[in-house]
Design a protein around this motif. Structure first.
Motif, mmCIF file in Angstrom:
data_model
loop_
_atom_site.group_PDB
_atom_site.id
_atom_site.type_symbol
_atom_site.label_atom_id
_atom_site.label_comp_id
_atom_site.label_asym_id
_atom_site.label_seq_id
_atom_site.Cartn_x
_atom_site.Cartn_y
_atom_site.Cartn_z
ATOM 1 N N VAL A 288 -47.708 21.753 4.989
ATOM 2 C CA VAL A 288 -49.077 22.220 5.165
ATOM 3 C C VAL A 288 -49.803 21.813 3.890
ATOM 4 O O VAL A 288 -49.510 22.327 2.812
ATOM 5 C CB VAL A 288 -49.140 23.748 5.386
ATOM 6 N N ILE A 289 -50.719 20.864 4.009
ATOM 7 C CA ILE A 289 -51.385 20.288 2.845
ATOM 8 C C ILE A 289 -52.871 20.645 2.906
ATOM 9 O O ILE A 289 -53.562 20.306 3.867
ATOM 10 C CB ILE A 289 -51.161 18.769 2.791
ATOM 11 N N LEU A 290 -53.336 21.329 1.861
ATOM 12 C CA LEU A 290 -54.667 21.915 1.883
ATOM 13 C C LEU A 290 -55.699 21.225 1.002
ATOM 14 O O LEU A 290 -56.882 21.554 1.094
ATOM 15 C CB LEU A 290 -54.571 23.396 1.508
ATOM 16 N N THR A 291 -55.293 20.304 0.125
ATOM 17 C CA THR A 291 -56.248 19.587 -0.728
ATOM 18 C C THR A 291 -55.878 18.113 -0.788
ATOM 19 O O THR A 291 -54.735 17.724 -0.538
ATOM 20 C CB THR A 291 -56.264 20.145 -2.169
ATOM 21 N N GLN A 292 -56.854 17.293 -1.164
ATOM 22 C CA GLN A 292 -56.603 15.854 -1.297
ATOM 23 C C GLN A 292 -55.587 15.575 -2.392
ATOM 24 O O GLN A 292 -54.715 14.727 -2.245
ATOM 25 C CB GLN A 292 -57.914 15.106 -1.584
ATOM 26 N N LYS A 293 -55.677 16.298 -3.497
ATOM 27 C CA LYS A 293 -54.718 16.104 -4.594
ATOM 28 C C LYS A 293 -53.286 16.403 -4.127
ATOM 29 O O LYS A 293 -52.358 15.660 -4.429
ATOM 30 C CB LYS A 293 -55.079 16.988 -5.786
ATOM 31 N N ALA A 294 -53.115 17.470 -3.363
ATOM 32 C CA ALA A 294 -51.785 17.801 -2.832
ATOM 33 C C ALA A 294 -51.307 16.720 -1.874
ATOM 34 O O ALA A 294 -50.129 16.353 -1.876
ATOM 35 C CB ALA A 294 -51.814 19.153 -2.140
ATOM 36 N N CYS A 295 -52.206 16.176 -1.077
ATOM 37 C CA CYS A 295 -51.854 15.092 -0.156
ATOM 38 C C CYS A 295 -51.361 13.877 -0.926
ATOM 39 O O CYS A 295 -50.323 13.304 -0.601
ATOM 40 C CB CYS A 295 -53.060 14.737 0.701
ATOM 41 N N ASP B 165 -55.580 20.157 6.041
ATOM 42 C CA ASP B 165 -56.879 20.813 6.131
ATOM 43 C C ASP B 165 -57.914 19.696 6.091
ATOM 44 O O ASP B 165 -58.191 19.129 5.041
ATOM 45 C CB ASP B 165 -57.066 21.774 4.953
ATOM 46 N N ASP B 166 -58.480 19.377 7.236
ATOM 47 C CA ASP B 166 -59.366 18.203 7.300
ATOM 48 C C ASP B 166 -60.724 18.441 6.644
ATOM 49 O O ASP B 166 -61.519 17.513 6.535
ATOM 50 C CB ASP B 166 -59.520 17.707 8.731
#
Length: 103
Positions: free
Chosen positions: A75-82, A98-99
């Motif tokens: 479950v990826i909630l930010t661009q940095k985490a992605c 989280d789009d």
């Protein structure tokens, strides 16, 4: 060998990343007989907005390594985490983004 299943929730401080993993770990261990779970977390020194990651590992066998190496669910909630974590997802795994924050 057991049925190891790894979950990673990653985002930023204040999004409930750690709470989500704690709930996932406790719920499965309490509701499923013979299932072990372990939860780990890492977060920056900021109170809000810093990088935050939490992982849950489930297995019917004893868990000898508590970190997720190739998560079956992310479950990826930010661009940095992605950018940081999406590369090591297991083959055939599920990734939820989280789009609003991830492009």
């Amino acid at each position: 060998m057991g049925d190891r299943f790894e979950i990673r929730v990653a985002g930023s401080g204040g999004q409930g990343v750690i709470l989500a993993a704690v709930i996932l770990g406790e719920a499965a261990a309490l509701r499923t007989e013979g299932l072990n779970s372990v939860q780990s977390q890492a977060y920056g020194p900021e109170a809000r907005g810093g990088a935050s990651k939490s992982e849950v590992v489930y297995d019917r066998d004893e868990i000898d390594y508590p970190k997720a190496s190739h998560p079956n669910l992310q479950v990826i909630l930010t661009q940095k985490a992605c950018d940081t974590y999406s590369h090591d997802t297991a083959k055939g795994a599920t990734v939820i983004f989280d789009d609003f924050f991830v492009t």
